[in-house]
Design a protein around this motif. Structure first.
Motif, PDB file in Angstrom:
ATOM      1  N   ALA A 173      59.692   2.672  24.898  1.00 30.02           N
ATOM      2  CA  ALA A 173      59.839   3.980  25.277  1.00 30.02           C
ATOM      3  C   ALA A 173      59.919   5.142  24.272  1.00 30.02           C
ATOM      4  CB  ALA A 173      60.971   4.261  26.382  1.00 30.02           C
ATOM      5  N   LEU A 174      59.411   5.948  24.136  1.00 29.90           N
ATOM      6  CA  LEU A 174      59.493   6.950  23.050  1.00 29.90           C
ATOM      7  C   LEU A 174      60.361   8.208  23.510  1.00 29.90           C
ATOM      8  CD1 LEU A 174      58.387   7.666  20.011  1.00 29.90           C
ATOM      9  CD2 LEU A 174      56.330   8.775  21.314  1.00 29.90           C
ATOM     10  N   VAL A 175      61.280   8.682  22.542  1.00 30.87           N
ATOM     11  CA  VAL A 175      61.982   9.832  22.782  1.00 30.87           C
ATOM     12  C   VAL A 175      61.291  11.050  21.751  1.00 30.87           C
ATOM     13  CG1 VAL A 175      64.031  11.165  22.787  1.00 30.87           C
ATOM     14  CG2 VAL A 175      64.077   8.454  23.172  1.00 30.87           C
ATOM     15  N   ALA A 176      60.604  11.895  22.279  1.00 30.61           N
ATOM     16  CA  ALA A 176      59.979  12.912  21.533  1.00 30.61           C
ATOM     17  C   ALA A 176      60.809  14.083  21.384  1.00 30.61           C
ATOM     18  CB  ALA A 176      58.322  13.098  22.388  1.00 30.61           C
ATOM     19  N   ARG A 177      60.236  14.879  20.521  1.00 30.71           N
ATOM     20  CA  ARG A 177      61.090  16.282  20.371  1.00 30.71           C
ATOM     21  C   ARG A 177      61.430  17.066  21.688  1.00 30.71           C
ATOM     22  NH1 ARG A 177      62.166  20.080  16.445  1.00 30.71           N
ATOM     23  NH2 ARG A 177      61.145  18.614  14.851  1.00 30.71           N
ATOM     24  N   GLU A 178      60.551  17.020  22.808  1.00 33.06           N
ATOM     25  CA  GLU A 178      60.682  17.916  23.758  1.00 33.06           C
ATOM     26  C   GLU A 178      61.575  16.997  24.789  1.00 33.06           C
ATOM     27  OE1 GLU A 178      57.048  15.760  24.524  1.00 33.06           O
ATOM     28  OE2 GLU A 178      57.713  16.703  22.935  1.00 33.06           O
ATOM     29  N   GLU A 179      61.991  16.050  24.711  1.00 35.03           N
ATOM     30  CA  GLU A 179      62.522  15.024  25.429  1.00 35.03           C
ATOM     31  C   GLU A 179      64.279  15.105  25.085  1.00 35.03           C
ATOM     32  OE1 GLU A 179      59.274  12.120  27.196  1.00 35.03           O
ATOM     33  OE2 GLU A 179      60.204  11.729  25.500  1.00 35.03           O
ATOM     34  N   ALA A 180      64.938  14.891  26.075  1.00 35.87           N
ATOM     35  CA  ALA A 180      66.296  14.647  25.841  1.00 35.87           C
ATOM     36  C   ALA A 180      66.626  12.859  25.962  1.00 35.87           C
ATOM     37  CB  ALA A 180      67.365  15.360  26.688  1.00 35.87           C
ATOM     38  N   LEU A 181      67.435  12.267  25.037  1.00 37.15           N
ATOM     39  CA  LEU A 181      67.960  11.192  25.297  1.00 37.15           C
ATOM     40  C   LEU A 181      68.980  10.912  26.031  1.00 37.15           C
ATOM     41  CD1 LEU A 181      67.527   8.083  24.662  1.00 37.15           C
ATOM     42  CD2 LEU A 181      68.696   8.300  22.461  1.00 37.15           C
ATOM     43  N   ALA A 182      69.165  10.290  27.320  1.00 35.77           N
ATOM     44  CA  ALA A 182      70.321  10.453  28.017  1.00 35.77           C
ATOM     45  C   ALA A 182      70.265   9.203  28.785  1.00 35.77           C
ATOM     46  CB  ALA A 182      70.283  11.666  28.999  1.00 35.77           C
ATOM     47  N   ALA A 183      71.561   9.118  29.604  1.00 36.20           N
ATOM     48  CA  ALA A 183      71.618   7.697  30.177  1.00 36.20           C
ATOM     49  C   ALA A 183      70.420   7.421  31.064  1.00 36.20           C
ATOM     50  CB  ALA A 183      72.680   7.903  31.044  1.00 36.20           C
TER      51      ALA A 183
END
Length: 246
Positions: free
Chosen positions: A144-154
């Motif tokens: 999975a990719l965490v991009a600028r517009e996304e938040a890394l959460a649980a």
């Protein structure tokens, strides 16, 4: 590497670092994402830890979920010795002791690139091979990719289909006539390359620009694209002087 080092000594240049602005932007975004994740879940910092230490940590993980930051991965893909450091690896140990794994990469870029997904697929391949050698049961590995517009959460971002990119990793590295092996075995003097704005983040930037100027390569022509360069070369125009005197 030895060819590159010899040329740098000859030209009197040193490897160029990534733009300080780009490096800082990426670092800030990554640290903010990790801090947000750490506020909601268990995150183990594996910076400066070996690939074997990471595998040993996974082996000892109890039932439940854990996140690992900057996990080093090492192994062989085909005949090639490979290594890398994954931004985050999300691991769930199930009741049957098998591991559900998601390899995550954090990108501050405003646009996604195929290379981002290939990077994750590369890490996933190294991790699966390492766990197989260590006899650690794995239920599945996703990316999975965490991009600028996304938040890394649980709750991690939606995984993508690793299979789409695993075949490309195989073609690039693993098969006997792999692209990477072909490039490595080809002398730099006859290597195909082109210069563009994308070269600004490459440590060999200065070397290639000087080499292009020394050989009057078409790449020194402003705004010339790689496609146009190839078209000119196919027509027998390989040097700037030939182009200038048409």
């Amino acid at each position: 590497p030895s060819e590159g080092e010899a040329l740098m000594q000859r030209y009197g240049v040193i490897p160029e670092a990534l733009s300080a602005l780009l490096a800082e932007a990426g670092s800030v975004f990554e640290h903010e994402a990790i801090a947000q994740l750490a506020s909601q879940a268990s995150v183990t910092d594996l910076r400066n830890r070996s690939a074997q230490e990471f595998i040993d940590t996974l082996r000892a993980q109890p039932v439940g979920r854990a996140f690992y930051y900057q996990a080093k991965l090492a192994g062989h893909i085909g005949a090639m010795a490979c290594e890398g450091i994954a931004d985050v690896i999300d691991v769930v140990r199930r009741a049957d002791q098998a591991l559900d794994i998601t390899v995550l990469d954090i990108k501050a870029s405003r646009r996604n690139s195929v290379s981002f997904y290939l990077q994750i697929a590369f890490y996933a391949r190294l991790l699966k091979d390492a766990l197989a050698r260590a006899d650690v049961p794995v239920a599945g590995v996703r990316g999975a990719l965490v991009a600028r517009e996304e938040a890394l959460a649980a709750t991690v971002p939606e995984p993508f289909d690793l299979g789409l990119f695993e075949d490309e990793i195989e073609r690039l590295i693993a098969v006997p006539d792999a692209e990477v092996m072909r490039v490595l075995q080809r002398p730099f003097a006859i290597a195909d390359y082109h210069l563009s704005a994308k070269c600004d983040g490459c440590p060999y930037n200065a070397l290639c620009f000087i080499d292009a100027a020394e050989h009057h390569d078409l790449s020194v022509v402003p705004l010339l694209t790689a496609t146009e360069k190839r078209a000119l070369q196919r027509a027998g125009l390989t040097h700037v002087h030939q182009l200038a005197t048409l």
